[in-house]
Design a protein around this motif. Structure first.
Motif, PDB file in Angstrom:
ATOM      1  N   GLY A 189       6.731 -22.819  33.474  1.00 22.51           N
ATOM      2  CA  GLY A 189       7.493 -23.356  34.592  1.00 22.51           C
ATOM      3  C   GLY A 189       6.628 -23.922  35.700  1.00 22.51           C
ATOM      4  N   VAL A 190       5.322 -23.669  35.652  1.00 21.32           N
ATOM      5  CA  VAL A 190       4.393 -24.216  36.634  1.00 21.32           C
ATOM      6  C   VAL A 190       3.487 -25.187  35.890  1.00 21.32           C
ATOM      7  N   PRO A 191       3.378 -26.408  36.386  1.00 25.47           N
ATOM      8  CA  PRO A 191       2.524 -27.372  35.684  1.00 25.47           C
ATOM      9  C   PRO A 191       1.080 -26.884  35.595  1.00 25.47           C
ATOM     10  N   ARG A 192       0.456 -27.183  34.483  1.00 29.47           N
ATOM     11  CA  ARG A 192      -0.956 -26.806  34.304  1.00 29.47           C
ATOM     12  C   ARG A 192      -1.891 -27.905  34.794  1.00 29.47           C
ATOM     13  N   ARG A 193      -1.398 -29.143  34.863  1.00 33.59           N
ATOM     14  CA  ARG A 193      -2.255 -30.255  35.278  1.00 33.59           C
ATOM     15  C   ARG A 193      -1.422 -31.262  36.061  1.00 33.59           C
ATOM     16  N   LEU A 194      -1.944 -31.633  37.203  1.00 33.37           N
ATOM     17  CA  LEU A 194      -1.308 -32.643  38.048  1.00 33.37           C
ATOM     18  C   LEU A 194      -2.340 -33.733  38.311  1.00 33.37           C
TER      19      LEU A 194
ATOM     20  N   HIS B  61     -11.651 -33.507  40.590  1.00 33.12           N
ATOM     21  CA  HIS B  61     -11.105 -32.556  39.618  1.00 33.12           C
ATOM     22  C   HIS B  61     -11.252 -31.152  40.189  1.00 33.12           C
ATOM     23  N   TYR B  62     -10.136 -30.454  40.303  1.00 38.08           N
ATOM     24  CA  TYR B  62     -10.124 -29.093  40.851  1.00 38.08           C
ATOM     25  C   TYR B  62      -9.462 -28.181  39.827  1.00 38.08           C
ATOM     26  N   SER B  63     -10.251 -27.276  39.240  1.00 37.03           N
ATOM     27  CA  SER B  63      -9.709 -26.268  38.321  1.00 37.03           C
ATOM     28  C   SER B  63      -9.586 -24.969  39.088  1.00 37.03           C
ATOM     29  N   ASP B  64      -8.369 -24.461  39.194  1.00 34.27           N
ATOM     30  CA  ASP B  64      -8.055 -23.287  40.011  1.00 34.27           C
ATOM     31  C   ASP B  64      -7.716 -22.114  39.094  1.00 34.27           C
ATOM     32  N   TYR B  65      -8.629 -21.147  39.041  1.00 34.34           N
ATOM     33  CA  TYR B  65      -8.450 -19.985  38.170  1.00 34.34           C
ATOM     34  C   TYR B  65      -7.959 -18.811  39.005  1.00 34.34           C
ATOM     35  N   TRP B  66      -6.715 -18.396  38.758  1.00 38.02           N
ATOM     36  CA  TRP B  66      -6.091 -17.284  39.468  1.00 38.02           C
ATOM     37  C   TRP B  66      -5.195 -16.552  38.474  1.00 38.02           C
ATOM     38  N   ASN B  67      -4.823 -15.353  38.843  1.00 35.72           N
ATOM     39  CA  ASN B  67      -4.021 -14.511  37.965  1.00 35.72           C
ATOM     40  C   ASN B  67      -2.536 -14.764  38.226  1.00 35.72           C
TER      41      ASN B  67
END
Length: 157
Positions: free
Chosen positions: A51-56, A126-132
């Motif tokens: 339900g949350v996009p992985r890439r914008l 490019h911003y890769s955001d790693y969160w739980n």
């Protein structure tokens, strides 16, 4: 060392972009925040729940997704640490989000690692955001409702 590896101004600009990203996100200033990105900039959430996009891609998509963030979370970003990379346009940042999920009033405590690439102008490409995502789902789930990790909850952009 190549000239690219030894460019302290570029490194400072890249780190500034990440610092501003966190400051403007916490302040809910999404119209200013999106200008930190190149026009075709990418924001990725590799661990995003269903339900949350992985890439914008592109400022319009970024803005549409993040516009609801200030209504969803009241956070501060703290304990920011930059890990030096050889490429001065690459930033590896580690930080914590601490605050509240606005819809539920529940605490939101998140540890993040971000891998960010910037261009020669210091704009984020490019911003890769790693969160739980489980932390976000739990914070956004009312106490009387069992958390469903496949539901993006209120933060489904």
């Amino acid at each position: 060392m190549t000239a690219q590896e030894d460019d302290p101004r570029r490194r400072a600009a890249a780190q500034h972009a990440v610092t501003e990203h966190l400051r403007l996100t916490a302040a809910g200033r999404t119209d200013e925040w999106v200008k930190l990105f190149a026009p075709d900039g990418v924001l990725e959430f590799p661990y995003a729940p269903a339900g949350v996009p992985r890439r914008l891609t592109g400022r319009d998509a970024l803005l549409a997704h993040m516009r609801t963030f200030p209504e969803t979370f009241d956070v501060d970003f703290v304990d920011l640490v930059f890990h030096q990379a050889v490429d001065p346009g690459l930033v590896i940042a580690e930080f914590r989000a601490t605050g509240t999920a606005r819809p539920t009033g529940k605490p939101y405590e998140q540890t993040c690692v971000s891998v960010v690439r910037t261009d020669a102008d210091g704009l984020i490409t490019h911003y890769s955001d790693y969160w739980n995502p489980l932390v976000a789902v739990e914070a956004l789930t009312p106490d009387e409702t069992p958390a469903d990790p496949d539901d993006g909850g209120a933060f489904d952009g």
